[in-house]
Design a protein around this motif. Structure first.
Motif, PDB file in Angstrom:
ATOM      1  N   GLY A   1       0.714  -1.235   0.089  1.00  0.00           N
ATOM      2  CA  GLY A   1      -0.032   0.017   0.033  1.00  0.00           C
ATOM      3  C   GLY A   1       0.884   1.192   0.005  1.00  0.00           C
ATOM      4  N   ALA A   2       2.060   1.310   0.804  1.00  0.00           N
ATOM      5  CA  ALA A   2       2.927   2.442   0.688  1.00  0.00           C
ATOM      6  C   ALA A   2       3.491   2.624  -0.711  1.00  0.00           C
ATOM      7  N   ALA A   3       3.871   1.647  -1.190  1.00  0.00           N
ATOM      8  CA  ALA A   3       4.389   1.576  -2.627  1.00  0.00           C
ATOM      9  C   ALA A   3       3.450   2.241  -3.618  1.00  0.00           C
ATOM     10  N   THR A   4       2.130   1.843  -3.520  1.00  0.00           N
ATOM     11  CA  THR A   4       1.018   2.414  -4.444  1.00  0.00           C
ATOM     12  C   THR A   4       0.683   3.588  -4.101  1.00  0.00           C
ATOM     13  N   ALA A   5       0.939   4.163  -2.887  1.00  0.00           N
ATOM     14  CA  ALA A   5       0.599   5.586  -2.596  1.00  0.00           C
ATOM     15  C   ALA A   5       1.848   6.369  -3.170  1.00  0.00           C
ATOM     16  N   ARG A   6       3.303   5.915  -2.948  1.00  0.00           N
ATOM     17  CA  ARG A   6       4.269   6.516  -3.620  1.00  0.00           C
ATOM     18  C   ARG A   6       4.188   6.923  -5.067  1.00  0.00           C
ATOM     19  N   ALA A   7       3.619   5.620  -5.666  1.00  0.00           N
ATOM     20  CA  ALA A   7       3.577   5.540  -7.198  1.00  0.00           C
ATOM     21  C   ALA A   7       2.484   6.709  -7.599  1.00  0.00           C
ATOM     22  N   ILE A   8       1.483   7.170  -6.771  1.00  0.00           N
ATOM     23  CA  ILE A   8       0.773   8.030  -7.209  1.00  0.00           C
ATOM     24  C   ILE A   8       1.091   9.347  -6.664  1.00  0.00           C
ATOM     25  N   VAL A   9       1.651   9.471  -5.526  1.00  0.00           N
ATOM     26  CA  VAL A   9       1.916  10.865  -4.885  1.00  0.00           C
ATOM     27  C   VAL A   9       3.131  11.429  -5.523  1.00  0.00           C
ATOM     28  N   LEU A  10       4.238  10.983  -5.755  1.00  0.00           N
ATOM     29  CA  LEU A  10       5.392  11.247  -6.267  1.00  0.00           C
ATOM     30  C   LEU A  10       5.215  12.060  -7.605  1.00  0.00           C
ATOM     31  N   PRO A  11       4.604  11.360  -8.531  1.00  0.00           N
ATOM     32  CA  PRO A  11       4.446  12.018  -9.967  1.00  0.00           C
ATOM     33  C   PRO A  11       3.381  13.093  -9.854  1.00  0.00           C
ATOM     34  N   LEU A  12       2.422  13.117  -8.947  1.00  0.00           N
ATOM     35  CA  LEU A  12       1.483  14.248  -8.844  1.00  0.00           C
ATOM     36  C   LEU A  12       2.085  15.540  -8.100  1.00  0.00           C
ATOM     37  N   THR A  13       3.126  15.200  -7.430  1.00  0.00           N
ATOM     38  CA  THR A  13       3.952  16.187  -6.733  1.00  0.00           C
ATOM     39  C   THR A  13       4.857  16.967  -7.932  1.00  0.00           C
ATOM     40  N   VAL A  14       5.284  16.144  -8.476  1.00  0.00           N
ATOM     41  CA  VAL A  14       6.058  16.845  -9.667  1.00  0.00           C
ATOM     42  C   VAL A  14       5.133  17.662 -10.640  1.00  0.00           C
ATOM     43  N   ILE A  15       4.101  16.959 -11.145  1.00  0.00           N
ATOM     44  CA  ILE A  15       3.004  17.851 -11.811  1.00  0.00           C
ATOM     45  C   ILE A  15       2.550  19.105 -11.249  1.00  0.00           C
ATOM     46  N   LEU A  16       2.552  19.188  -9.821  1.00  0.00           N
ATOM     47  CA  LEU A  16       2.278  20.211  -9.182  1.00  0.00           C
ATOM     48  C   LEU A  16       3.224  21.340  -9.520  1.00  0.00           C
ATOM     49  N   LEU A  17       4.274  20.842  -9.264  1.00  0.00           N
ATOM     50  CA  LEU A  17       5.516  21.753  -9.304  1.00  0.00           C
ATOM     51  C   LEU A  17       5.763  22.173 -10.550  1.00  0.00           C
ATOM     52  N   VAL A  18       5.366  21.366 -11.722  1.00  0.00           N
ATOM     53  CA  VAL A  18       5.440  21.944 -13.062  1.00  0.00           C
ATOM     54  C   VAL A  18       4.559  23.231 -13.376  1.00  0.00           C
ATOM     55  N   ILE A  19       3.233  23.024 -12.498  1.00  0.00           N
ATOM     56  CA  ILE A  19       2.345  24.164 -12.787  1.00  0.00           C
ATOM     57  C   ILE A  19       2.928  25.326 -12.224  1.00  0.00           C
ATOM     58  N   LEU A  20       3.653  25.103 -11.066  1.00  0.00           N
ATOM     59  CA  LEU A  20       4.136  26.306 -10.351  1.00  0.00           C
ATOM     60  C   LEU A  20       5.162  26.906 -10.997  1.00  0.00           C
ATOM     61  N   ALA A  21       6.002  26.253 -11.768  1.00  0.00           N
ATOM     62  CA  ALA A  21       7.313  26.648 -12.682  1.00  0.00           C
ATOM     63  C   ALA A  21       6.666  27.309 -13.787  1.00  0.00           C
ATOM     64  N   GLY A  22       5.614  26.698 -14.344  1.00  0.00           N
ATOM     65  CA  GLY A  22       4.843  27.424 -15.479  1.00  0.00           C
ATOM     66  C   GLY A  22       4.323  28.768 -15.379  1.00  0.00           C
ATOM     67  N   LEU A  23       3.744  28.875 -14.053  1.00  0.00           N
ATOM     68  CA  LEU A  23       3.366  30.277 -13.731  1.00  0.00           C
ATOM     69  C   LEU A  23       4.339  31.218 -13.395  1.00  0.00           C
ATOM     70  N   ALA A  24       5.523  30.815 -13.041  1.00  0.00           N
ATOM     71  CA  ALA A  24       6.618  31.717 -12.650  1.00  0.00           C
ATOM     72  C   ALA A  24       7.224  32.265 -13.971  1.00  0.00           C
ATOM     73  N   ILE A  25       7.357  30.900 -14.812  1.00  0.00           N
ATOM     74  CA  ILE A  25       7.980  31.341 -16.399  1.00  0.00           C
ATOM     75  C   ILE A  25       7.299  32.317 -16.934  1.00  0.00           C
ATOM     76  N   ALA A  26       5.848  32.247 -16.973  1.00  0.00           N
ATOM     77  CA  ALA A  26       5.030  32.974 -17.652  1.00  0.00           C
ATOM     78  C   ALA A  26       5.269  34.264 -17.264  1.00  0.00           C
ATOM     79  N   ALA A  27       5.381  34.422 -15.871  1.00  0.00           N
ATOM     80  CA  ALA A  27       5.622  35.707 -15.496  1.00  0.00           C
ATOM     81  C   ALA A  27       6.746  36.621 -15.596  1.00  0.00           C
ATOM     82  N   SER A  28       7.642  35.964 -16.016  1.00  0.00           N
ATOM     83  CA  SER A  28       9.211  36.396 -16.130  1.00  0.00           C
ATOM     84  C   SER A  28       9.595  36.875 -17.615  1.00  0.00           C
ATOM     85  N   PRO A  29       9.775  38.002 -17.748  1.00  0.00           N
ATOM     86  CA  PRO A  29      10.100  38.504 -19.048  1.00  0.00           C
ATOM     87  C   PRO A  29      11.750  38.120 -19.289  1.00  0.00           C
TER      88      PRO A  29
END
Length: 252
Positions: free
Chosen positions: A22-50
């Motif tokens: 169960g812990a391995a399954t949770a990691r397999a979902i939580v870790l990539p989801l965290t990366v996707i959320l970081l990608v969104i935050l990075a995108g917002l920062a990039i879009a706002a950076s001249p």
């Protein structure tokens, strides 16, 4: 004296088995989801950076200087092959062929989910970040004009998702090496083509490689979590879990 039946006690190892799974399954979902959320935050920062936008524009202009008829043909062909219409057609044909060949719907569903859901998710990220595409006025030698938002690249995301889906579901035996080569080359060629054609920034496609990989791993984690429940249905049968390599019973 009366004989007593010894009590069965579960060992710590046996009890820990489901917990570890169960812990391995949770990691397999939580870790990539965290990366996707970081990608969104990075995108917002990039879009706002001249500064980032100016760097992107400089790279595109430098790549434009290397234009050749051969690269024009390659990049325009890539643009068609990984377009939305082509994406749906390719996934539909491969999924149908998989269902017919394996006589199970599970592997076909797994492939379709791995190839399409990350690509569809890229459109959601685009609507959140809302980064404009490179301006045609700033790129007098651009090859192609496209509409919509720029971050991340849908073409690049689909190239990554398609390549990894093929590798996960079919990447065993003799197909493994050519599919590994395709999983490396197709996303890189597509990422380059989107910048070369002037419809995406370099940071768009670079982050798309990270986003799409994480999205595929997220879908794979969810598939593996729900596979035991879904495989109870006769229509689906074994094989929704991409790790399942069993042959149909009729072939045994």
């Amino acid at each position: 004296m009366t004989a007593t039946t010894p009590r069965r006690t579960s060992t710590p190892q046996a009890a820990a088995g489901p917990h570890r799974e169960g812990a391995a399954t949770a990691r397999a979902i939580v870790l990539p989801l965290t990366v996707i959320l970081l990608v969104i935050l990075a995108g917002l920062a990039i879009a706002a950076s001249p500064a980032v936008t100016a760097w992107d524009l400089g790279v595109i202009r430098a790549i434009e200087g290397a234009r050749t008829p051969f690269l024009d043909a390659v990049t325009l062909t890539d643009s068609v092959l990984f377009s939305p219409v082509a994406a749906l057609t390719i996934v539909g044909l491969i999924s149908a062929a998989t269902w017919i060949a394996r006589r199970r719907l599970g592997p076909a569903l797994a492939f379709a989910a791995l190839a399409l859901l990350p690509w569809l998710g890229s459109t959601v990220v685009k609507d959140i970040v809302r980064r404009p595409r490179p301006l045609s006025a700033d790129l007098p030698h651009h090859v192609l004009t496209d509409t919509g938002f720029s971050f991340p690249s849908g073409h690049t995301s689909f190239a990554v998702a398609l390549a990894l889906a093929l590798l996960i579901v079919f990447g065993h035996g003799r197909l493994r090496r050519p599919l590994i080569a395709f999983a490396i080359l197709a996303p890189l060629v597509t990422a380059f083509s989107r910048v070369y054609l002037g419809v995406h920034n370099p940071t768009d496609v670079l982050v798309s490689l990270v986003y799409a990989t994480a999205a595929v791993l997220l879908v794979l984690g969810v598939l593996r979590a729900i596979a035991p429940a879904l495989e109870r249905f006769p229509l689906i049968g074994p094989g929704l879990d991409p790790r399942d390599r069993r042959e149909p019973r009729s072939a045994r």
